[in-house]
Design a protein around this motif. Structure first.
Motif, short mmCIF file in Angstrom:
data_model
loop_
_atom_site.label_atom_id
_atom_site.label_comp_id
_atom_site.label_asym_id
_atom_site.label_seq_id
_atom_site.Cartn_x
_atom_site.Cartn_y
_atom_site.Cartn_z
N ALA A 211 0.87 -1.18 0.00
CA ALA A 211 0.00 0.00 0.00
C ALA A 211 0.90 1.23 0.00
CB ALA A 211 -0.89 0.00 1.23
N VAL A 212 0.66 2.16 -0.94
CA VAL A 212 1.48 3.37 -1.00
C VAL A 212 0.57 4.58 -1.21
CG1 VAL A 212 3.59 2.30 -1.91
CG2 VAL A 212 1.83 3.09 -3.50
N LEU A 213 1.12 5.75 -0.93
CA LEU A 213 0.39 6.98 -1.24
C LEU A 213 0.94 7.54 -2.53
CD1 LEU A 213 0.12 8.99 2.10
CD2 LEU A 213 -1.77 8.12 0.73
N ALA A 214 0.03 7.82 -3.46
CA ALA A 214 0.44 8.53 -4.68
C ALA A 214 0.19 10.01 -4.43
CB ALA A 214 -0.39 8.03 -5.86
N LEU A 215 1.23 10.82 -4.58
CA LEU A 215 1.12 12.26 -4.30
C LEU A 215 1.26 13.04 -5.60
CD1 LEU A 215 3.55 12.34 -1.23
CD2 LEU A 215 1.08 12.06 -1.18
N ILE A 216 0.31 13.92 -5.85
CA ILE A 216 0.37 14.71 -7.09
C ILE A 216 0.13 16.17 -6.74
CG2 ILE A 216 -0.53 15.01 -9.45
CD1 ILE A 216 -1.81 12.00 -7.95
#
Lengths: 134, 291
Positions: free
Chosen positions: A118-123
């Motif tokens: 599980a990862v956080l995608a940051l944009i």
């Protein structure tokens, strides 16, 4: 190019700039664009829009980062990875949407990323473009 | 305001083709007609100029009737306020640059416009030269100035820059824009050159086999996606190189080659020669003054 679909939930305007919130499933995307509801007919609360951002603009974090200026934080699962010598392409999913992230292979190794993580995608807000949904 | 309707059967290499076109143009607009060879682009300009007849037509220019085949009205060529520039310059070889412009003057025209145009087109130093001593770009500037001498209601440009190299082409585009703005012309251009169309036109008519397929702003007509990004270019792919897990796509836009990163999925739709839209947000590009 990552392309998602969502509904505009709010528009905060200041002269030519608009800060837009778009609901994509249970996530909220924020985009800053140089358009106003007056300049673009499709740009209205409730309208369905496409949300665009480039793979190279998707930052990956493993644990919820604190005090970060990035507005778009999407919890994703890593479905697969394509590792090159310098760059790696991560195939991520959240709900029914798939997105990709291009990060350096070094970063991939440092974070010890594996399929299923599980990862956080940051944009960043200023990397998100919109277009009418047709 | 120009209202245009025409129906004419064209003889093409593939047999008969009905040209059936209706459009209107606001005063001061810069319109480009774009389409394949044989679509009828030049024919439309010629009908407007009164050089080609039609089976049925209705043309009104600022309230004045130029064509009305139902009422058998066809305004003669010399009474139509048009300036025409073709790909070949059609200058009078025995006249100097200044004389070529003066020759186009009609009774009652203000003679000062010749000086004004020589200055606008930066032709003062060449005004006493004969066309044979001029380069292609210079000749085309003279042809453009000559077309404007009578301050026409409509300026018709039929691929006027296609014989010129890129550098000259860009310069001439600036002269065309300058003249269009200065004399508040309504200009109709036939062009195949996408960067040129984006630079010059406010409105594009996409013509195919004698019919209008689509019309609107250049980005509406040529881009599939109406994306909000403000840093947009169109161009043609000239190379695709695989590097690591990504691809580097070189795109020729005008005289610039730009490079864009693409993923393997995106490459499936792309190949050399394909026309593309390259978009980025206005927030990304850096801007620096150049000396």
């Amino acid at each position: 190019m990552n392309i998602l679909s969502g509904n505009i939930t709010s528009i905060q305007g200041s002269e030519s700039l608009s800060l837009v919130k778009i609901a994509v499933e249970s996530n909220t995307f924020t985009a800053i664009i140089i358009d106003t509801p007056e300049s673009e007919a499709y740009f209205k609360i409730g309208n369905t829009v496409k949300v665009y951002f480039k793979e190279t603009e998707v930052i990956i974090a493993k644990n919820e980062p604190l005090n970060i200026s990035i507005q778009n934080k999407i919890l994703c699962k890593i479905d697969s990875m394509k590792q090159g010598e310098i760059l790696s392409e991560l195939h991520l999913s959240f709900g029914e949407f798939n997105i990709k992230s291009l990060i350096t292979t070094n970063a991939c190794k440092t974070l010890n990323l594996k399929n299923g993580d599980a990862v956080l995608a940051l944009i960043k807000t200023n990397e998100v473009s919109l277009s009418p949904n047709d | 305001m120009i209202k245009f309707y025409a129906h004419k059967t064209l003889q093409t290499a593939d047999g008969k083709l009905p040209l059936d076109v209706s459009f209107s143009v606001e005063k001061g607009q810069f319109i480009t007609i774009y389409g394949n060879s044989g679509a009828g682009k030049t024919t439309i300009l010629r009908i407007l100029a009164g050089l080609t007849d039609t089976e049925k037509s209705l043309i009104e220019v600022e309230g004045e009737c130029w064509n009305n085949t139902d009422k058998k009205i066809i305004l003669p060529i010399q009474k139509r306020s048009v300036g025409f520039v073709f790909q070949d310059y059609a200058l009078f070889p025995n006249l100097t640059v200044r004389e070529n412009l003066e020759f186009a003057l009609q009774k009652g025209n203000d003679k000062n416009i010749v000086n004004e145009l020589l200055e606008l087109m930066e032709l003062q130093s060449l005004q006493n030269s004969k066309p044979q001593h001029l380069s292609g770009g210079q000749k085309q500037r003279v042809a453009l100035a000559r077309a404007i001498v009578r301050k026409p209601k409509i300026l018709l440009l039929d691929e006027p820059l296609s014989a010129l190299d890129d550098e000259m082409r860009f310069k001439l585009q600036d002269y065309i824009l300058k003249a269009h703005q200065q004399y508040q012309l309504t200009t109709i251009l036939v062009s195949h050159h996408l960067p040129e169309i984006f630079k010059l036109s406010t409105h594009v008519i996409l013509l195919d086999k004698g019919k209008i397929l689509k019309e609107g702003t250049p980005s509406f007509v040529f881009s599939e996606e109406k994306i909000s990004s403000k840093f947009k270019l169109t161009g043609e792919i000239i190379a695709i190189e695989k590097s690591d897990v990504i691809y580097i796509v070189s795109v020729l836009s005008g005289s610039n080659i730009i490079k864009v990163i693409a993923t393997e999925d995106e490459i499936m739709e792309l190949k050399v020669g394909v026309k593309v839209l390259v978009a980025s947000k206005a927030f990304n590009p850096m801007i620096q003054k150049i000396s």
